[in-house]
Design a protein around this motif. Structure first.
Motif, PDB file in Angstrom:
ATOM      1  N   GLU A 103       0.832  -1.217   0.000  1.00 60.86           N
ATOM      2  CA  GLU A 103       0.000   0.000   0.000  1.00 60.86           C
ATOM      3  C   GLU A 103       0.864   1.265   0.000  1.00 60.86           C
ATOM      4  OE1 GLU A 103      -3.335   0.228   2.646  1.00 60.86           O
ATOM      5  OE2 GLU A 103      -3.937  -1.848   2.267  1.00 60.86           O
ATOM      6  N   ARG A 104       2.044   1.190   0.622  1.00 62.95           N
ATOM      7  CA  ARG A 104       2.939   2.349   0.640  1.00 62.95           C
ATOM      8  C   ARG A 104       3.315   2.744  -0.791  1.00 62.95           C
ATOM      9  NH1 ARG A 104       7.152   0.319   3.525  1.00 62.95           N
ATOM     10  NH2 ARG A 104       6.068   0.656   5.480  1.00 62.95           N
ATOM     11  N   GLY A 105       3.366   1.799  -1.679  1.00 66.04           N
ATOM     12  CA  GLY A 105       3.736   2.088  -3.073  1.00 66.04           C
ATOM     13  C   GLY A 105       2.557   2.375  -3.983  1.00 66.04           C
ATOM     14  N   PHE A 106       1.369   2.491  -3.406  1.00 61.36           N
ATOM     15  CA  PHE A 106       0.181   2.647  -4.256  1.00 61.36           C
ATOM     16  C   PHE A 106      -0.041   4.124  -4.575  1.00 61.36           C
ATOM     17  CE2 PHE A 106      -4.381   2.367  -5.366  1.00 61.36           C
ATOM     18  CZ  PHE A 106      -4.308   1.338  -6.289  1.00 61.36           C
ATOM     19  N   ASP A 107       0.822   4.646  -5.453  1.00 62.14           N
ATOM     20  CA  ASP A 107       0.703   6.049  -5.845  1.00 62.14           C
ATOM     21  C   ASP A 107      -0.218   6.164  -7.060  1.00 62.14           C
ATOM     22  OD1 ASP A 107       2.200   4.954  -7.861  1.00 62.14           O
ATOM     23  OD2 ASP A 107       4.032   6.029  -7.358  1.00 62.14           O
ATOM     24  N   ARG A 108      -0.352   7.369  -7.586  1.00 61.50           N
ATOM     25  CA  ARG A 108      -1.286   7.590  -8.687  1.00 61.50           C
ATOM     26  C   ARG A 108      -0.965   6.702  -9.902  1.00 61.50           C
ATOM     27  NH1 ARG A 108      -4.727  11.146 -11.447  1.00 61.50           N
ATOM     28  NH2 ARG A 108      -4.912  12.681  -9.801  1.00 61.50           N
ATOM     29  N   SER A 109       0.312   6.613 -10.275  1.00 63.28           N
ATOM     30  CA  SER A 109       0.620   5.870 -11.501  1.00 63.28           C
ATOM     31  C   SER A 109       0.362   4.371 -11.297  1.00 63.28           C
ATOM     32  CB  SER A 109       2.047   6.140 -11.972  1.00 63.28           C
ATOM     33  OG  SER A 109       2.961   5.551 -11.099  1.00 63.28           O
ATOM     34  N   THR A 110       0.605   3.872 -10.084  1.00 67.45           N
ATOM     35  CA  THR A 110       0.282   2.459  -9.826  1.00 67.45           C
ATOM     36  C   THR A 110      -1.229   2.244  -9.924  1.00 67.45           C
ATOM     37  OG1 THR A 110       2.166   2.392  -8.327  1.00 67.45           O
ATOM     38  CG2 THR A 110       0.624   0.563  -8.187  1.00 67.45           C
ATOM     39  N   ALA A 111      -1.983   3.178  -9.352  1.00 68.83           N
ATOM     40  CA  ALA A 111      -3.446   3.064  -9.421  1.00 68.83           C
ATOM     41  C   ALA A 111      -3.931   3.142 -10.867  1.00 68.83           C
ATOM     42  CB  ALA A 111      -4.089   4.163  -8.586  1.00 68.83           C
ATOM     43  N   THR A 128     -20.812  -6.646 -10.179  1.00 69.04           N
ATOM     44  CA  THR A 128     -21.274  -5.406 -10.810  1.00 69.04           C
ATOM     45  C   THR A 128     -21.262  -4.237  -9.829  1.00 69.04           C
ATOM     46  OG1 THR A 128     -23.554  -6.088 -10.372  1.00 69.04           O
ATOM     47  CG2 THR A 128     -22.676  -6.534 -12.574  1.00 69.04           C
ATOM     48  N   THR A 129     -21.192  -4.545  -8.530  1.00 70.91           N
ATOM     49  CA  THR A 129     -21.046  -3.492  -7.514  1.00 70.91           C
ATOM     50  C   THR A 129     -19.924  -3.905  -6.578  1.00 70.91           C
ATOM     51  OG1 THR A 129     -23.391  -2.919  -7.534  1.00 70.91           O
ATOM     52  CG2 THR A 129     -22.145  -2.294  -5.571  1.00 70.91           C
ATOM     53  N   VAL A 130     -19.006  -2.967  -6.310  1.00 70.85           N
ATOM     54  CA  VAL A 130     -17.897  -3.290  -5.413  1.00 70.85           C
ATOM     55  C   VAL A 130     -17.654  -2.147  -4.437  1.00 70.85           C
ATOM     56  CG1 VAL A 130     -16.078  -2.413  -6.961  1.00 70.85           C
ATOM     57  CG2 VAL A 130     -15.534  -4.203  -5.295  1.00 70.85           C
ATOM     58  N   VAL A 131     -17.363  -2.504  -3.198  1.00 68.76           N
ATOM     59  CA  VAL A 131     -17.006  -1.529  -2.167  1.00 68.76           C
ATOM     60  C   VAL A 131     -15.531  -1.752  -1.846  1.00 68.76           C
ATOM     61  CG1 VAL A 131     -17.525  -0.637   0.131  1.00 68.76           C
ATOM     62  CG2 VAL A 131     -19.353  -1.687  -1.251  1.00 68.76           C
ATOM     63  N   LEU A 132     -14.718  -0.720  -2.070  1.00 66.99           N
ATOM     64  CA  LEU A 132     -13.261  -0.897  -2.040  1.00 66.99           C
ATOM     65  C   LEU A 132     -12.581   0.046  -1.064  1.00 66.99           C
ATOM     66  CD1 LEU A 132     -12.435  -1.097  -5.847  1.00 66.99           C
ATOM     67  CD2 LEU A 132     -12.009  -2.887  -4.164  1.00 66.99           C
ATOM     68  N   TYR A 133     -11.564  -0.455  -0.413  1.00 70.64           N
ATOM     69  CA  TYR A 133     -10.594   0.382   0.281  1.00 70.64           C
ATOM     70  C   TYR A 133      -9.471   0.691  -0.715  1.00 70.64           C
ATOM     71  CZ  TYR A 133     -12.393  -1.038   4.962  1.00 70.64           C
ATOM     72  OH  TYR A 133     -13.149  -1.260   6.080  1.00 70.64           O
ATOM     73  N   GLY A 134      -8.991   1.946  -0.705  1.00 67.35           N
ATOM     74  CA  GLY A 134      -7.785   2.279  -1.445  1.00 67.35           C
ATOM     75  C   GLY A 134      -6.596   2.176  -0.506  1.00 67.35           C
ATOM     76  N   ALA A 135      -5.584   3.018  -0.755  1.00 68.42           N
ATOM     77  CA  ALA A 135      -4.490   3.202   0.205  1.00 68.42           C
ATOM     78  C   ALA A 135      -4.686   4.589   0.822  1.00 68.42           C
ATOM     79  CB  ALA A 135      -3.157   3.068  -0.515  1.00 68.42           C
ATOM     80  N   VAL A 136      -3.655   5.135   1.476  1.00 74.49           N
ATOM     81  CA  VAL A 136      -3.850   6.421   2.157  1.00 74.49           C
ATOM     82  C   VAL A 136      -3.703   7.627   1.210  1.00 74.49           C
ATOM     83  CG1 VAL A 136      -3.120   5.562   4.418  1.00 74.49           C
ATOM     84  CG2 VAL A 136      -1.432   6.605   2.896  1.00 74.49           C
ATOM     85  N   PHE A 137      -3.277   7.420  -0.029  1.00 75.97           N
ATOM     86  CA  PHE A 137      -2.899   8.554  -0.878  1.00 75.97           C
ATOM     87  C   PHE A 137      -4.083   9.052  -1.714  1.00 75.97           C
ATOM     88  CE2 PHE A 137       0.700   5.609  -0.399  1.00 75.97           C
ATOM     89  CZ  PHE A 137       1.445   6.388   0.488  1.00 75.97           C
ATOM     90  N   GLU A 138      -4.386  10.345  -1.549  1.00 75.16           N
ATOM     91  CA  GLU A 138      -5.565  10.933  -2.181  1.00 75.16           C
ATOM     92  C   GLU A 138      -5.549  10.781  -3.704  1.00 75.16           C
ATOM     93  OE1 GLU A 138      -5.808  15.098  -1.367  1.00 75.16           O
ATOM     94  OE2 GLU A 138      -7.683  15.368  -2.469  1.00 75.16           O
ATOM     95  N   TYR A 167       1.684   3.641   7.629  1.00 71.71           N
ATOM     96  CA  TYR A 167       2.830   3.350   6.768  1.00 71.71           C
ATOM     97  C   TYR A 167       3.285   4.533   5.926  1.00 71.71           C
ATOM     98  CZ  TYR A 167      -1.111   2.461   3.548  1.00 71.71           C
ATOM     99  OH  TYR A 167      -2.254   2.553   2.825  1.00 71.71           O
ATOM    100  N   ASP A 168       2.649   5.699   6.092  1.00 70.54           N
ATOM    101  CA  ASP A 168       3.019   6.840   5.259  1.00 70.54           C
ATOM    102  C   ASP A 168       3.932   7.773   6.047  1.00 70.54           C
ATOM    103  OD1 ASP A 168       3.224   9.026   3.670  1.00 70.54           O
ATOM    104  OD2 ASP A 168       1.169   9.710   4.004  1.00 70.54           O
TER     105      ASP A 168
END
Ligand code: GUN
Ligand code: ZN
Length: 454
Positions: A103-111, A128-138, A167-168
């Motif tokens: 997750e620490r490496g989940f920056d914009r380009s990775t996303a 067809t419907t998903v509820v997701l957690y991202g990482a901490v980066f806006e 982790y940030d």
């Protein structure tokens, strides 16, 4: 496997297919030969038994089966690359070794690279419907929302909030809470309710181990003020629960930590909830909170065997979650299978007395019950006229044990239950042949393969 007929990219269209769906009023509907019409706005106009005078313009997809699209209430987008890794570890060790570094490496380009492929893989699995957690980066959340907007899936996303065990390293501890709230609020302003409510936001404090009481309380206030959902993890694993007891010595139990923050209620989705006292179950039910049951994950991390039947009897609202990456599979059919095995294991080893859930009960949990968790029970979750056309087509021939053996099989006593039982216990990668949201065909494919054109 049957050959693929041409699939409509958007409404209006009419399908001739087999049909199985839970019904809003209870029970289910099974039609061995049905007509399902979707209008130009992407709503289900007609669901009827096929009759001989019916219009030949319908696309005949038999022996495929139309079902409601699957609703995944809990998964972690940045974690997908690690699915299946780290077997044998407990939750907190696994998070530390396998998840926080990812997750620490989940920056914009990775996303930007990962999210479009993830949504295609989900559609290929019938979600067809998903509820997701991202990482901490806006900005990685902006990229994920943009990918969901483009893809067509119905999605609820949230930036993970953590102000301890985090982790940030870019922010000082003292600045994390204010920054995390501001970023979450900005994401809500940009994305919550977009495309007529197809995209929504969930304020996402990770769990009580990673969040101070201040962060929990402020995150609830933000969700309440904006009408966003609020999601977190609850009572997943013994060591985690012990840590929460240490961090919140005044709370009556883990559920009470969230209750004191104002976090229980109809917009709240609590993942796992494996180990709850009767008091906690009653309080969750009374407050109208919802549980995302994640049995593949609970088995992978040896978190425990959730007493599903006891919770349902207590009136708790429950849907299903893949919890990728602790759950190794994006497919909710695999989640249903793990859930059914877990309940059988409880009956066999712990002596649970409640009647077992049948295949059609599991289908309901993975569709209509999930829609209701999201407050969308009158919009999606079943194939009934007036709802938005979030549909999947499944090919039951892919679940047959040996090609051609079907003709000598005995007649089923309950055709619908047997069909869904096979789907749950023998789903393959190609079992789901198409998925639509609001009548729009979703691009689908396993990660790394080209999407189908829609
Ligand atoms: N609890 C806190 N974070 C996580 C996570 O990423 N996965 C699971 N399964 N449980 C968690
Ligand atoms: Zn989770």
């Amino acid at each position: 496997m049957s050959a693929s007929p041409p699939l409509p990219a958007h409404g209006p269209f009419s399908l001739r297919a087999r049909l199985v769906t839970p019904l809003d009023g209870g029970g289910h509907r099974w039609e061995p030969d049905a007509r399902v019409e979707v209008d130009a706005r992407g709503r289900i106009a007609t669901v009827a038994a096929w009759s001989d005078g019916d219009d030949g313009a319908a696309i005949d997809v038999r022996p495929w089966v139309v079902m409601p699209g699957l609703v995944d209430l809990h998964a972690h987008l940045p974690q997908i690359p690690n699915v299946g890794r780290g077997a044998g570890l407990d939750l907190l060790t696994w998070l530390d070794r396998y998840i926080f570094p990812l997750e620490r490496g989940f920056d914009r380009s990775t996303a930007e690279r990962l999210a479009p492929a993830a949504f295609r893989a989900m559609a290929a699995a019938g979600t067809t419907t998903v509820v997701l957690y991202g990482a901490v980066f806006e900005d990685s959340l902006d990229a994920a929302f943009a990918a969901a907007e483009e893809h067509g899936i119905r999605a609820v996303l949230g930036k993970v909030m953590m102000d301890r065990l985090r982790y940030d390293p870019s922010l000082a501890d003292a600045d994390v809470l204010a920054a995390s709230l501001r970023q979450s609020a900005d994401l809500i302003a940009r994305w919550h309710g977009r495309d007529g409510g197809r995209l929504r936001y969930a304020v996402t404090p990770r769990f009580a181990v990673s969040c101070t009481a201040d962060m929990l309380r402020e995150s609830v206030a933000l969700a309440t003020a904006t009408g966003a959902y609020w999601q977190t993890h609850l009572a997943e694993d013994a060591d985690e629960i012990a840590e929460v007891t240490r961090l919140f010595p005044d709370a009556a139990d883990y559920t009470d930590v969230y209750d004191r923050a104002g976090g229980l209620g109809p917009r709240s989705i609590l993942a796992h909830a494996v180990h709850l006292s009767d008091r906690e179950v009653a309080r969750l039910a009374e407050s109208g909170s919802h549980v995302a049951h994640c049995p593949t994950s609970n088995l992978f991390l040896a978190s425990g065997a959730m007493p599903l039947a006891r919770y349902l009897d207590a009136g708790l609202s429950i849907g299903l979650g893949s919890d990728v990456a602790a759950g190794p599979d994006l497919s909710l059919l695999a989640v249903m299978r793990a859930g059914a095995y877990t309940q059988n294991g409880r009956r066999a080893m712990l002596g649970d007395r409640e009647p077992p859930l049948g295949p059609l009960d599991w289908l309901r949990l993975g569709t209509l019950a999930g829609a209701r968790v999201l407050g969308l029970g009158d919009v999606i979750g079943s194939v009934e006229a007036g709802k938005e056309a979030d549909l999947v087509c499944v090919d039951p021939s892919t679940t047959e044990p040996l090609t051609g053996l079907a003709e000598v099989a005995v007649d089923p006593t309950d055709e619908a239950a047997d069909l869904v039982s096979r789907l749950i216990f023998r789903a393959q990668r190609d079992t789901v042949r198409a998925a639509w949201v609001r009548g729009r065909l979703l691009p689908a494919g396993q990660a790394g393969t080209a999407p189908t054109d829609a």
